[in-house]
Design an enzyme around this catalytic site. Structure first.
Site, mmCIF file in Angstrom:
data_model
loop_
_atom_site.group_PDB
_atom_site.id
_atom_site.type_symbol
_atom_site.label_atom_id
_atom_site.label_comp_id
_atom_site.label_asym_id
_atom_site.label_seq_id
_atom_site.Cartn_x
_atom_site.Cartn_y
_atom_site.Cartn_z
ATOM 1 N N LYS A 33 0.848 -1.205 0.000
ATOM 2 C CA LYS A 33 0.000 0.000 0.000
ATOM 3 C C LYS A 33 0.878 1.248 0.000
ATOM 4 C CE LYS A 33 -0.361 -0.126 5.048
ATOM 5 N NZ LYS A 33 -1.210 -0.557 6.178
ATOM 6 N N TYR A 250 19.017 28.249 8.930
ATOM 7 C CA TYR A 250 17.905 29.059 9.445
ATOM 8 C C TYR A 250 17.879 29.065 10.974
ATOM 9 C CZ TYR A 250 15.681 29.228 4.827
ATOM 10 O OH TYR A 250 15.397 29.458 3.512
#
Ligand code: PLP
Length: 354
Positions: A33, A250
């Site tokens: 899946k 950052y």
């Protein structure tokens, strides 16, 4: 071309299926899946076609992709059908279908089908997500059993805590299932990967391993028995040397403590690498394990090359795979390998032959 890649080792996938099959008592569905947990459902199913007893996917759309690719083995729809219209396609494509709710029984009884269905009747033995409660289960089985639209029924349930080897809940679920199904002569399917690895005594006719096929071990046991299938790789695209006291990335979440050689890797959270992986998460560069530093950006991340003088622009980087365990990266990022795999995107997938 940007060097970010997911290398998929289909030989390792086949090896892992064989190991899973040995752990299983009998038949073993390969769960593919969610595009085979990000590994590519069609390629993975084709690589297993001569080994697998069958496949499992979430829904009709995923199953049709496999049928259209020429997969003829049994395919189980783990989430069943979502509306009555799907039943005709399920029957026409010879798909096996989980039935997990009362509303589905009437739809099956009233359907006009070209051929009767193989149904996997799901019990809620304690996960409390979907399935019939133990006290409703026999009546649901009886209705399906007496319907002309049902050819055969597999009895199934799913464990919520099989990845906790010392937890009593798994055995409680098992005993409830055993009691509620006593006397019904039908094949049984219970075990996902953690159950197969940690609860071998609960093996039944059909096992349903997913994550172990892709080489991640959901339960810590004495040995790692499965081989990594996916290697998420890229390359160093820039190197800079910074004096102590300089921030990287950052938010200045990392500040150099020493003269530091910083390598910039062309791979970031837009490729599926977890943004929450902290400084210290292992990353392999040129075959040696070093660490992530600073915040992960969308397209790039930084690694410490100070102790890897041979590493430079163009060096190979592995974010997870053979040298860096995906389970370790997942633990650092406070998630699970399943989510890391399913999140992989934008990178080019490359398959090894087998
Ligand atoms: C996804 C799924 C599996 C496979 O689980 P793993 O932990 O990956 O082995 C098995 N059974 C059901 C019902 C599932 O939804």
């Amino acid at each position: 071309m940007r060097p970010a890649r997911a290398l998929i080792d289909l030989q390792a996938l086949r090896y892992n299926y064989r190991v899973a099959k040995q752990l299983s008592a009998d038949k073993t569905l390969a769960v593919v899946k969610a595009d085979a947990y990000g590994h590519g459902a069609v390629a993975c199913a084709k690589a297993l076609v001569d080994l697998a007893d069958g496949f499992a996917v979430a829904c009709l759309e995923e199953a049709l992709e496999l049928r259209q690719a020429g997969i003829t083995q049994p395919i189980v729809l783990l989430e069943g059908f979502f509306n009555a219209d799907e039943l005709a396609l399920i029957a026409a494509n010879d798909l096996w279908c989980v039935v997990h709710a009362q509303w589905q029984l009437a739809i099956i009884e009233q359907a006009h089908l070209a051929r009767p269905l193989t149904v996997w009747l799901k019990m809620d033995s304690g996960m409390h997500r979907v399935g019939f409660f133990a006290h409703e289960y026999r009546a649901a089985w009886q209705r399906l059993h007496s319907s002309n639209n049902v050819a055969s029924i597999v009895l199934m349930s799913h464990f919520a805590r099989a990845d906790e080897p010392d937890c009593l809940r798994t055995e409680e679920q098992y005993h409830l299932f055993q009691t509620a199904t006593a006397g019904i002569a039908a094949p049984i399917s219970l075990c996902n990967s953690p159950a197969l690895v940690a609860w071998p005594q609960l093996r039944s006719d059909w096992s349903r391993p997913g994550i172990i096929l892709y080489g991640s071990q959901p339960v810590v046991t004495s040995e790692q028995q499965f081989l990594p299938v996916m290697s998420l790789v890229s390359k160093i695209i820039a190197v800079r040397v910074l004096p102590p006291g300089e921030p990287v990335g950052y938010g200045a979440q990392f500040v150099t403590q020493r003269p530091t050689r910083v390598g910039i890797v062309a791979l970031g959270y837009a490729d599926g690498y977890p943004r929450h992986a902290p400084t210290g998460t292992p990353v392999a560069v040129g075959g040696c394990v070093t660490q992530l530093i600073g915040r992960v950006s969308m397209d790039m991340l930084a690694v410490d090359l100070t102790d890897l003088p041979a590493a430079s622009v163009g060096s190979d980087v592995e974010l997870w795979g053979r040298m860096v365990s995906v389970d370790e990266v997942a633990a650092r990022a406070q998630t699970i390998s399943y989510q890391l795999f399913c999140n992989v995107k934008r990178v080019v997938r490359e398959y090894s032959s087998y």
